[in-house]
Design a protein around this motif. Sequence first.
Motif, mmCIF file in Angstrom:
data_model
loop_
_atom_site.group_PDB
_atom_site.id
_atom_site.type_symbol
_atom_site.label_atom_id
_atom_site.label_comp_id
_atom_site.label_asym_id
_atom_site.label_seq_id
_atom_site.Cartn_x
_atom_site.Cartn_y
_atom_site.Cartn_z
ATOM 1 N N UNK A 217 -0.187 3.297 10.714
ATOM 2 C CA UNK A 217 -0.093 4.097 11.928
ATOM 3 C C UNK A 217 0.813 3.429 12.943
ATOM 4 N N UNK A 218 1.184 2.199 12.670
ATOM 5 C CA UNK A 218 2.074 1.397 13.511
ATOM 6 C C UNK A 218 2.527 0.210 12.683
ATOM 7 N N UNK A 219 3.594 -0.453 13.127
ATOM 8 C CA UNK A 219 4.050 -1.657 12.451
ATOM 9 C C UNK A 219 5.015 -1.397 11.316
ATOM 10 N N UNK A 220 5.246 -2.426 10.506
ATOM 11 C CA UNK A 220 6.224 -2.408 9.420
ATOM 12 C C UNK A 220 5.545 -1.987 8.121
ATOM 13 N N UNK A 221 5.875 -0.814 7.588
ATOM 14 C CA UNK A 221 5.194 -0.362 6.371
ATOM 15 C C UNK A 221 5.457 -1.261 5.168
ATOM 16 N N UNK A 222 6.640 -1.849 5.097
ATOM 17 C CA UNK A 222 6.931 -2.737 3.979
ATOM 18 C C UNK A 222 6.034 -3.968 4.018
ATOM 19 N N UNK A 223 5.804 -4.494 5.213
ATOM 20 C CA UNK A 223 4.905 -5.634 5.348
ATOM 21 C C UNK A 223 3.485 -5.260 4.938
ATOM 22 N N UNK A 224 3.048 -4.083 5.356
ATOM 23 C CA UNK A 224 1.702 -3.634 4.996
ATOM 24 C C UNK A 224 1.592 -3.439 3.488
ATOM 25 N N UNK A 225 2.621 -2.854 2.882
ATOM 26 C CA UNK A 225 2.601 -2.643 1.436
ATOM 27 C C UNK A 225 2.471 -3.966 0.697
ATOM 28 N N UNK A 226 3.093 -5.012 1.237
ATOM 29 C CA UNK A 226 3.020 -6.327 0.617
ATOM 30 C C UNK A 226 1.650 -6.964 0.684
ATOM 31 N N UNK A 244 10.233 6.168 -0.168
ATOM 32 C CA UNK A 244 10.508 4.882 0.484
ATOM 33 C C UNK A 244 9.824 3.722 -0.240
ATOM 34 N N UNK A 245 8.774 4.044 -0.977
ATOM 35 C CA UNK A 245 7.992 2.994 -1.647
ATOM 36 C C UNK A 245 8.308 2.881 -3.133
ATOM 37 N N UNK A 246 9.412 3.478 -3.553
ATOM 38 C CA UNK A 246 9.756 3.469 -4.973
ATOM 39 C C UNK A 246 9.805 2.045 -5.521
ATOM 40 N N UNK A 247 9.146 1.830 -6.638
ATOM 41 C CA UNK A 247 9.127 0.520 -7.276
ATOM 42 C C UNK A 247 7.949 -0.340 -6.878
#
Length: 309
Positions: A217-226, A244-247
């Motif tokens: 809901x806020x922040x860096x989605x790539x960081x959260x995905x990690x 955006x999350x491919x792979x």
Amino acid sequence: MRAVTIDSFGATPALTETAKPAPGPGEILVRVHASSFNGFDGAVVFGVFKDMLEHKFPITLGQDFAGTVEEVGEGVDRAVGDRVFGVVRKPVISDGAFADYLVVAEGYGITAAPAGLDLDQAGALGLAGSAAVGVVEAIAPAAGDTVLVSGATGGVGAYVVQLAAASGARVIATAKPGAETEFVTGLGAAHAVDHTGDLDAQVREIAPEGVAAAVHLAGDPAQLAGLVAAGGRLASTLGFGPEQAEGLPLTVTSVLANPDTATLDGLAAAVVAGTVKVPLGATYGLDSVAEAFGAFGAGTIGKIGISVA
């Protein structure tokens, strides 16, 4: 009637006098009692959707509404005086709930406000609450799962924390120390992590193998995905989706609020039962909506209410 409008993108919202609308067939005229500020309202002001949705100026702002039925059009079974709440959903962005009266169509985005649901609360429930329901359905937390909620102190986040905790999940919520931490733990979060610090280290200390699910809901989605364990889930209300999350080794869902009747009824029932709290913070009158915009931009805890009646 009074209405808070803009006449161009980027304009400062102003309280103006406009004509009272009338309901057509299948429509309801609502005497608005309360509304609330949402990020969508700010996006409308700054033209975020100008290339995606049709706009008709002057635009009356406000998506959430709660009030009473003033008049009904042909084919509508509701009675004058019935208490209702919901979310404005129209193909053209023009009419909103920061006004004395609002016309909405029957059938979607409106339902009865049950006894025990205060209209001030109902006015801050529809959009953020239905978005939160969609988020929690997307991540499907099971009892014992650890769920990271980024943006937990906002309106949608406050509802997500409660719904995820109610499912039996262990919720990690982003919040600064002090009032924000007290807020999210009061809603059921088991842990608070300071997003202005080393978020990865704080989350890994609680969940060394990663969390089962994360909410963006806020922040860096790539960081959260990690921070999500392999095979986990991530839901975003900010346009981060499967493309955006491919792979990435997780299931990613981009969520849009769906304030259908069943969702609104479920939220209302949860509030009446006491299992969900409406996180109302400051409330502003129609003549102070510009101040409410400023407060939202500066960052507030919970929902900003708009009192109309």
